[in-house]
Structure formats: structure tokens, C-alpha cells
Design a protein around this motif. Structure first.
Motif, PDB file in Angstrom:
ATOM      1  N   PHE A 176      17.137  11.413  -6.441  1.00 51.90           N
ATOM      2  CA  PHE A 176      16.767  12.730  -5.907  1.00 51.90           C
ATOM      3  C   PHE A 176      15.882  13.548  -6.840  1.00 51.90           C
ATOM      4  O   PHE A 176      15.191  14.465  -6.385  1.00 51.90           O
ATOM      5  N   ALA A 177      15.902  13.262  -8.140  1.00 53.71           N
ATOM      6  CA  ALA A 177      15.133  14.071  -9.088  1.00 53.71           C
ATOM      7  C   ALA A 177      14.740  13.220 -10.285  1.00 53.71           C
ATOM      8  O   ALA A 177      15.455  12.289 -10.671  1.00 53.71           O
ATOM      9  N   ALA A 178      13.589  13.567 -10.884  1.00 58.12           N
ATOM     10  CA  ALA A 178      13.120  12.797 -12.029  1.00 58.12           C
ATOM     11  C   ALA A 178      12.163  13.635 -12.862  1.00 58.12           C
ATOM     12  O   ALA A 178      11.591  14.623 -12.394  1.00 58.12           O
ATOM     13  N   GLY A 179      12.017  13.224 -14.128  1.00 59.69           N
ATOM     14  CA  GLY A 179      11.007  13.787 -15.011  1.00 59.69           C
ATOM     15  C   GLY A 179      10.083  12.664 -15.451  1.00 59.69           C
ATOM     16  O   GLY A 179      10.507  11.496 -15.560  1.00 59.69           O
ATOM     17  N   LEU A 180       8.823  12.989 -15.701  1.00 58.07           N
ATOM     18  CA  LEU A 180       7.855  11.949 -16.036  1.00 58.07           C
ATOM     19  C   LEU A 180       6.697  12.544 -16.803  1.00 58.07           C
ATOM     20  O   LEU A 180       6.485  13.773 -16.799  1.00 58.07           O
ATOM     21  N   SER A 181       5.926  11.686 -17.470  1.00 55.61           N
ATOM     22  CA  SER A 181       4.698  12.108 -18.137  1.00 55.61           C
ATOM     23  C   SER A 181       3.702  10.963 -18.102  1.00 55.61           C
ATOM     24  O   SER A 181       4.079   9.786 -18.075  1.00 55.61           O
ATOM     25  N   LEU A 182       2.402  11.305 -18.114  1.00 59.22           N
ATOM     26  CA  LEU A 182       1.323  10.326 -18.127  1.00 59.22           C
ATOM     27  C   LEU A 182       0.064  11.016 -18.614  1.00 59.22           C
ATOM     28  O   LEU A 182       0.014  12.255 -18.706  1.00 59.22           O
ATOM     29  N   LYS A 183      -0.954  10.244 -18.918  1.00 53.47           N
ATOM     30  CA  LYS A 183      -2.235  10.827 -19.315  1.00 53.47           C
ATOM     31  C   LYS A 183      -2.868  11.527 -18.115  1.00 53.47           C
ATOM     32  O   LYS A 183      -2.863  11.003 -17.008  1.00 53.47           O
ATOM     33  N   ALA A 184      -3.413  12.709 -18.350  1.00 54.11           N
ATOM     34  CA  ALA A 184      -3.993  13.488 -17.254  1.00 54.11           C
ATOM     35  C   ALA A 184      -5.111  12.737 -16.553  1.00 54.11           C
ATOM     36  O   ALA A 184      -5.303  12.875 -15.343  1.00 54.11           O
ATOM     37  N   GLU A 185      -5.847  11.910 -17.292  1.00 52.41           N
ATOM     38  CA  GLU A 185      -6.960  11.167 -16.684  1.00 52.41           C
ATOM     39  C   GLU A 185      -6.480  10.146 -15.664  1.00 52.41           C
ATOM     40  O   GLU A 185      -7.244   9.710 -14.793  1.00 52.41           O
TER      41      GLU A 185
END
Length: 481
Positions: A150-159
Motif C-alpha cells: 500500500f505504501a513505499a519510499g524510493l529514490s532514483l536519478k532525476a534524469e
């Protein structure tokens, strides 16, 4: 309810705004009363700030969504450098529910690595859509992620954001494309305004505890309308008005035209025009604050009634009017047992009459006019009553609701407003809107001000209208509608 909507969000707001969970630990474990009071005040300030940020970002997100083609968008993915990361999850949850799509919102910020901009996001899901598996399918694009269905956090390169947005939408349509046609707001019970109150509240209370897997029951009220709509900006502990709004109202239908109190968080009064019929989804609650202590509803969703967006006149060919005004009728029934709906409240205008008539014909094609002209006191007597009530409230330091005053004096809300202005003109101080407090006393030398005269004239005009609707021939009513 106190924990879910009161204590929990405030504790949660501390880490969201300050980024420090130890603050909440100290608040909940300290034995020093002064320290606890100080930390509680700071917690309240953090929660007020959280509400403002959440509202600002929600508005910005909705403006961006207007530029999307939702017919080809399964997962809403948006990013901005100005969005506070601490409240993105809350906003994503609101957007996901409102648009019935998984929503991922990112904050863009430069990392320590020169020339690299990272997107840090929060994601929320709806229905049976497994958000965790959707994100795991894009693992090659993500720097990191974690969460549950139901919920998550994430990160990645903006490009990589454009590629991520396209890829996760493709994956969504492969697995869940058919769900977009099936998503509807879950309704547990259809009720009338007359059924709201203590009895229904106690019945629903037997289904507690509410939470994940057993959400608070949602009630549908069809073909209703709203009166006494007003909103206020909440204040922080310093008395400064915030940008977070609460709209108050009375919700009405044919079963209870005087209405039932309610509120709508984060919305403005302009969203509930008083000349329109709606279908509304609400939650029933008991407000235990000392000033109110009443049953009320929280508005969850509202939309114009599909069969009549605006108030329209009813063709006399579609209804049968029975004239039972100014007479005693224990029951209204036709010989063939066809159902009959009564209009018991004497209208004060053609608009009000048409509104009552349209609501009645939603339930039956036969309508009985059973109202009578109310007992008429002279405008001067009603003014004396209002003065007496004001002096009593001031002396006893008690408060009263606008509804109690209009019922006692047999006047409308608009005329009551003039009456309150008249009280101010003769020396009283009036405070509050939901509940009215009267301070001070009247100056006996100034009981006949221009404002008082305006109130007396308004009372007289309203009494004339009631008298008119109690005596106007039925043929005239049929012609005019």
C-alpha cells in the motif's frame, strides 16, 4: 478516533517537519509537566505547519494533473524541487484516493555528487494494486526502495524519471488495466438526513474497532443540499490564521429540511453552492468538545446529483399536489395506497418552496402541503425576545447555536444575522459562529437604532411571505411551478 485523527497525526507531524523522531519519544516519556507542555506546543505548531504544506502541495499537484491525459495514465508520477519531502506521502495518499490511481510524488534535490540530481519519492496505492511489486519491476532504474503493497519510499536519478514513468505505467496496464474501470468509492449504507444522529451512531459503534481491514462506515445521502455554509482558516497556537481551511455546513434533504451539522476539512465554502442538489458520502461522528457535544458528519466526497445538477422547477404534469395547509391531518394517504410525501415547513420564498418540492418528488409523485402559517408575534415582540435571550446568555455566561435561535424566534438564518447586528448596535458583543456567545449589556437609551429597524422590517417581510404561502391558492402554485 482521538488517536487516529488527533494524537497520531500530531506525533507523526514532528518527524515529518523536524526530521527528528526522538522529540516524540521525549514528549511521551517525560515526567516533567512543564517540559511536556512545551513539547506539546511545539508538536501542535509542527502539525499546523504540516497541514499548510500538505494543502499547498495538494493544490500544486492537482494543477499538474490537469495537464495529464488520465485516460492513458495508470500511475500518477510527478516531481518538483519545491515539494517538502516530509508530507509527500500524505499528499500521495490523498491524490491516490481521489483519482483512484497509484500515486508517486518526488522531491528533486542535488546530491553530494556534483552534477547529479536525485528524486526522492513517496508512493501510495489503492484497491488491490500491489505497489511494492510494481516498484520492484523497475528495480534497474531505482537507487533504492522499500515498503509494502500500500505504501513505499524510493529514490532514483532525476534524469531517469521520464523512463521510470513510462515503464511503470506499461507494467501497470499489463497487470491492472481493467481495475481503472472498476474503482469506485466504497459505500456501506444509504441513509437519509433524518436517520443521522444518536441511534445510527450507536448502531455503527457496535462494529468497532475501525482501522485497516475494517474502515469507518461510509454513508451515502442522495439528493441532498447544503445550507449555512461557511469556512474558517484554522489558527496556530499564536493565534495566526493558517491556510488550512475547515468548511462548516448543515446538510439537508426532504426528510429533514432544517439540516444536520457537518464539516469538510481542507475545502472552501464555494465548493458547496447552496442552490444545487448533491449526492454526498459522509462519516458519522460525535464531537465531544465542551462547546459542542453533538453528533455531526464529516464530508468525504460530494458530487452533483446525476438527475438534476441545478435546482429546477417541477412540471405539474409529473406530480399531484394535495392541499392540506392549515388543517389537522394525522396521515396522508390516497385510496390506492400510493405513497404521499409531506411538506411540513412553511417556505419563505419560491426558491425555498421549489427546493422542498423537488426533494419531496424524489420519494413520491404525490406531495401534500401540510404546513401552516406559524403563530405570528409582532416584530417588536420578537425583538424583545431576542434582547431577553441576549441578556440571559450574557448574565449566565452561556452560549447558543444559530439553529436554536432561529427555532426559538421562528425566523430564518438571514434574518437572525440582522438580529445579531442589531444586538451589536445597542451595546452587546457577539462572538462565535458555530456557537454564539453574548458579552456586555444593552444601552437602554439606544434600543431603536437604524439596524434594529432593519431587523424589524426583515421580520415583518418574512412573516408576510409565510402568510402568503399558507394562503396562496393551490391553482396559483401549480401554475407557477
Amino acid at each position: 478516533m482521538d488517536i487516529s485523527f488527533g494524537i497520531g497525526p500530531r506525533i507523526n507531524a514532528i518527524s515529518r517537519i523536524q526530521g527528528d523522531a526522538s522529540f516524540a519519544v521525549e514528549l511521551l516519556t517525560s515526567q516533567d509537566e512543564k517540559t511536556c507542555q512545551q513539547l506539546a506546543d511545539e508538536t501542535e505548531s509542527a502539525n499546523t505547519r504540516r497541514k499548510e504544506l500538505q494543502k499547498d502541495i495538494e493544490t500544486a499537484v492537482k494543477q499538474r494533473i490537469q495537464q495529464l491525459d488520465l485516460s492513458t495514465t495508470g500511475v500518477i508520477v510527478l516531481a518538483d524541487t519545491q515539494w517538502h519531502p516530509g508530507v509527500l506521502g500524505l499528499v500521495a495518499g490523498q491524490i491516490a484516493q481521489e483519482y483512484a490511481r497509484p500515486t508517486i510524488l518526488f522531491n528533486l534535490s542535488d546530491s553530494a555528487k556534483e552534477g547529479v540530481t536525485l528524486a526522492h519519492g513517496s508512493a501510495r496505492s489503492v484497491q488491490q494494486i500491489d505497489l511494492y511489486e510494481l516498484l520492484r519491476s523497475q528495480l534497474q532504474l531505482l537507487d533504492r526502495f522499500g515498503g509494502h503493497p500500500f505504501a513505499a519510499g524510493l529514490s532514483l536519478k532525476a534524469e531517469n524519471l521520464p523512463l521510470f514513468q513510462e515503464a511503470i505505467n506499461q507494467q501497470f496496464y499489463q497487470q491492472y488495466g481493467n481495475l481503472l474501470q472498476e474503482v469506485n468509492l466504497q459505500i456501506d449504507l444509504t441513509v437519509t438526513v433524518q436517520e443521522l444522529g444518536e441511534g445510527l451512531f450507536k448502531s455503527l459503534k457496535m462494529l468497532e474497532p475501525y482501522g485497516m481491514g475494517n474502515p469507518l462506515p461510509r454513508l451515502l445521502i442522495k439528493h441532498c443540499w447544503f445550507t449555512q455554509v461557511w469556512n474558517k482558516n484554522l489558527k496556530d497556537k499564536t493565534g495566526r490564521k493558517t491556510r488550512y481551511t475547515r468548511t462548516m455546513f448543515q446538510i439537508c434533504d426532504a426528510t429533514k429540511t432544517e439540516g444536520f451539522p457537518g464539516m469538510w476539512w481542507g475545502h472552501a465554502k464555494e465548493e458547496l453552492p447552496e442552490n444545487q442538489y448533491f449526492d454526498a458520502v459522509v462519516e458519522l461522528d460525535f464531537n465531544a468538545s465542551q462547546k459542542k457535544r453533538r453528533y455531526e458528519v464529516r464530508l468525504v466526497e460530494v458530487k452533483p446529483s446525476h438527475d438534476s445538477q441545478n435546482i429546477k422547477t417541477v412540471s405539474q404534469n409529473n406530480i399531484l399536489l394535495l392541499d392540506q395547509r392549515n388543517s389537522i391531518k394525522d396521515n396522508c394517504e390516497l385510496e390506492n395506497n400510493q405513497p404521499v410525501v409531506k411538506i411540513d415547513n412553511c417556505p419563505r420564498s419560491w426558491q425555498e418552496f421549489t427546493q422542498q418540492l423537488n426533494s419531496a418528488t424524489e420519494q413520491a409523485s404525490t406531495v401534500a402541503l401540510t404546513y401552516s402559517s406559524p403563530p405570528v408575534l409582532s416584530p417588536e415582540q420578537i425583538w424583545k425576545q431576542l434582547l431577553g435571550i441576549a441578556m440571559y446568555l450574557s448574565r449566565e455566561e452561556k452560549s447558543v447555536t444559530p439553529e436554536q435561535l432561529t427555532n426559538k424566534l421562528r425566523i430564518s438564518e438571514s434574518v437572525l444575522k440582522l438580529g445579531l447586528q442589531a444586538l451589536v448596535s445597542v451595546g452587546f458583543q457577539i462572538e462565535g459562529k458555530e456557537t454564539i456567545q453574548v458579552l456586555g449589556t444593552a444601552n437602554s437609551q439606544y434600543l431603536n437604532t437604524p439596524t434594529v429597524q432593519q431587523f424589524l422590517e426583515a421580520v415583518q417581510e418574512e412573516q408576510f411571505r409565510c402568510q402568503y404561502f399558507s394562503q396562496v391558492p393551490l391553482e396559483t402554485i401549480q401554475q407557477l411551478i
